[in-house]
Design a protein around this motif. Structure first.
Motif, PDB file in Angstrom:
ATOM      1  N   UNK A  23      99.677 -15.680 -27.730  1.00 37.24           N
ATOM      2  CA  UNK A  23     100.954 -15.922 -27.545  1.00 37.24           C
ATOM      3  C   UNK A  23     101.653 -15.062 -26.446  1.00 37.24           C
ATOM      4  N   UNK A  24     101.153 -13.712 -26.478  1.00 32.03           N
ATOM      5  CA  UNK A  24     101.782 -12.789 -25.739  1.00 32.03           C
ATOM      6  C   UNK A  24     101.373 -13.083 -24.138  1.00 32.03           C
ATOM      7  N   UNK A  25     102.496 -13.286 -23.322  1.00 33.78           N
ATOM      8  CA  UNK A  25     102.500 -13.574 -22.133  1.00 33.78           C
ATOM      9  C   UNK A  25     101.573 -12.508 -21.254  1.00 33.78           C
ATOM     10  N   UNK A  26     100.498 -13.070 -20.764  1.00 37.45           N
ATOM     11  CA  UNK A  26      99.420 -12.048 -19.648  1.00 37.45           C
ATOM     12  C   UNK A  26      98.521 -11.619 -20.663  1.00 37.45           C
ATOM     13  N   UNK A  27      98.401 -11.570 -22.012  1.00 35.93           N
ATOM     14  CA  UNK A  27      97.436 -11.136 -22.814  1.00 35.93           C
ATOM     15  C   UNK A  27      96.058 -11.744 -22.510  1.00 35.93           C
ATOM     16  N   UNK A  28      94.879 -11.292 -22.169  1.00 33.61           N
ATOM     17  CA  UNK A  28      93.536 -11.880 -22.106  1.00 33.61           C
ATOM     18  C   UNK A  28      92.698 -11.463 -23.520  1.00 33.61           C
ATOM     19  N   UNK A  29      93.075 -10.463 -24.016  1.00 36.09           N
ATOM     20  CA  UNK A  29      92.614  -9.719 -25.178  1.00 36.09           C
ATOM     21  C   UNK A  29      93.682  -8.736 -25.724  1.00 36.09           C
ATOM     22  N   UNK A  30      93.580  -8.923 -27.098  1.00 41.83           N
ATOM     23  CA  UNK A  30      94.464  -8.194 -28.157  1.00 41.83           C
ATOM     24  C   UNK A  30      93.642  -7.420 -29.090  1.00 41.83           C
ATOM     25  N   UNK A  31      94.231  -6.325 -29.643  1.00 40.15           N
ATOM     26  CA  UNK A  31      93.634  -5.588 -30.681  1.00 40.15           C
ATOM     27  C   UNK A  31      94.473  -4.590 -31.433  1.00 40.15           C
ATOM     28  N   UNK A  46      95.492  -6.383 -23.624  1.00 31.98           N
ATOM     29  CA  UNK A  46      94.690  -5.869 -21.999  1.00 31.98           C
ATOM     30  C   UNK A  46      94.659  -7.425 -21.383  1.00 31.98           C
ATOM     31  N   UNK A  47      94.958  -7.111 -19.945  1.00 29.80           N
ATOM     32  CA  UNK A  47      94.598  -8.180 -19.009  1.00 29.80           C
ATOM     33  C   UNK A  47      93.842  -7.577 -17.702  1.00 29.80           C
ATOM     34  N   UNK A  48      93.238  -8.862 -17.154  1.00 30.18           N
ATOM     35  CA  UNK A  48      92.413  -8.306 -16.041  1.00 30.18           C
ATOM     36  C   UNK A  48      93.347  -8.357 -14.939  1.00 30.18           C
ATOM     37  N   UNK A  49      94.463  -8.806 -15.004  1.00 31.93           N
ATOM     38  CA  UNK A  49      95.372  -8.953 -13.789  1.00 31.93           C
ATOM     39  C   UNK A  49      96.638  -7.668 -13.880  1.00 31.93           C
ATOM     40  N   UNK A  50      96.747  -7.298 -12.538  1.00 35.00           N
ATOM     41  CA  UNK A  50      97.722  -5.884 -12.733  1.00 35.00           C
ATOM     42  C   UNK A  50      98.974  -6.681 -13.154  1.00 35.00           C
ATOM     43  N   UNK A  51      99.913  -5.871 -13.618  1.00 29.48           N
ATOM     44  CA  UNK A  51     101.102  -6.034 -14.110  1.00 29.48           C
ATOM     45  C   UNK A  51     101.393  -7.407 -14.981  1.00 29.48           C
ATOM     46  N   UNK A  64     101.837  -7.350 -17.857  1.00 29.45           N
ATOM     47  CA  UNK A  64     103.042  -7.566 -19.029  1.00 29.45           C
ATOM     48  C   UNK A  64     104.335  -6.983 -18.609  1.00 29.45           C
ATOM     49  N   UNK A  65     104.578  -7.072 -17.544  1.00 28.15           N
ATOM     50  CA  UNK A  65     105.795  -6.589 -16.609  1.00 28.15           C
ATOM     51  C   UNK A  65     107.166  -7.418 -17.156  1.00 28.15           C
ATOM     52  N   UNK A  66     107.063  -8.970 -17.540  1.00 24.89           N
ATOM     53  CA  UNK A  66     107.938  -9.422 -18.069  1.00 24.89           C
ATOM     54  C   UNK A  66     108.743  -9.082 -19.399  1.00 24.89           C
ATOM     55  N   UNK A  67     110.020  -9.392 -19.535  1.00 22.08           N
ATOM     56  CA  UNK A  67     110.579  -9.009 -20.703  1.00 22.08           C
ATOM     57  C   UNK A  67     110.044  -9.822 -22.086  1.00 22.08           C
ATOM     58  N   UNK A  68     109.721 -10.873 -21.703  1.00 24.37           N
ATOM     59  CA  UNK A  68     109.107 -11.873 -22.638  1.00 24.37           C
ATOM     60  C   UNK A  68     107.827 -11.297 -23.355  1.00 24.37           C
ATOM     61  N   UNK A  69     106.930 -10.619 -22.422  1.00 24.06           N
ATOM     62  CA  UNK A  69     105.767 -10.033 -22.928  1.00 24.06           C
ATOM     63  C   UNK A  69     106.269  -9.027 -24.054  1.00 24.06           C
TER      64      UNK A  69
END
Length: 229
Positions: free
Chosen positions: A32-40, A128-133, A135-140
């Protein structure tokens, strides 16, 4: 975001192991978190951090790199109660050794949210994400904050459930102790022709002389009678 909130409200907190609940919430975070490839989820007990749940093996690997270094965004978020975001591991300056090692396992950006608990902080939600930036959006940030609050509620529920269990256990032990003491008093009253108060004083005196718990003295009195029977 509404989908995430809907999923969080469906998480069952009662009568479940904390780890099982946190695994479910971590999966919701990853999806659900925009940009997340993995969470912990990192929890801190005393001074010891550990990963309580993860979704995506790279999240566990990135967490453990922080534990090895003794610092990093999720540890600092969990200890300091601040949101920490890394837009690019290749240019980040705050945690030099950690970001180099994390970039080497394929992580380029991260978002760490502290977990509020009873006026303090008990850890962090790590994304965590494999892409830079990523989590830059306010929604994240907004969605991650909602998930972090759900984690804190789950931990609080588990702590309360454990505390209630301990209270019930202590009450049961107290009732059992009282019952055996009453039995021992009855034995002494029958054997020595004393009243209830005098029988209790005999038990108490024996407890003090032997430096043993009153309950243990009472168990011995009752057991000796049962052996004679």
């Amino acid at each position: 975001m509404e989908d995430v909130l809907r999923e969080l409200t469906r998480v069952v907190l009662a009568e479940r192991a904390l780890g099982e609940t946190l695994e479910q919430i971590t999966g919701i975070a990853r999806r659900g978190i925009p940009g997340a490839d993995a969470s912990s989820i990192t929890l801190v007990r005393g001074d010891q951090p550990y990963t309580a749940a993860f979704s995506g093996k790279v999240a566990l690997a990135a967490d453990e790199l922080q534990y090895e270094e003794g610092y990093g965004p999720c540890l600092d978020a969990g200890r300091g109660g601040v949101v920490l975001r890394i837009d690019d591991m290749l240019t980040e300056q705050r945690w030099p050794d950690y970001v180099v090692r994390t970039a080497a396992i394929g992580v380029r950006s991260s978002l760490s949210i502290p977990l509020p608990y009873q006026g303090g902080v008990i850890g962090a939600l790590n994304n965590y994400s494999a892409e830079p930036a990523a989590f830059a959006s306010p929604e994240s940030l907004s969605v991650a904050t909602d998930v972090a609050e759900a984690i804190a509620v789950a931990v609080a529920n588990a702590e309360a459930h454990h505390e209630l269990g301990e209270q019930a256990r202590n009450m049961r032990i107290a009732m059992e102790s009282r019952a055996v003491i009453e039995q021992a008093k009855g034995v002494l009253m029958a054997q020595q022709g004393v009243d209830a108060e005098q029988a209790f004083e005999i038990l108490r005196a024996a407890s003090q002389r032997g430096n043993r718990k009153l309950r243990d003295i009472a168990v011995g009195v009752v057991a000796s009678t049962q052996r004679r029977d």
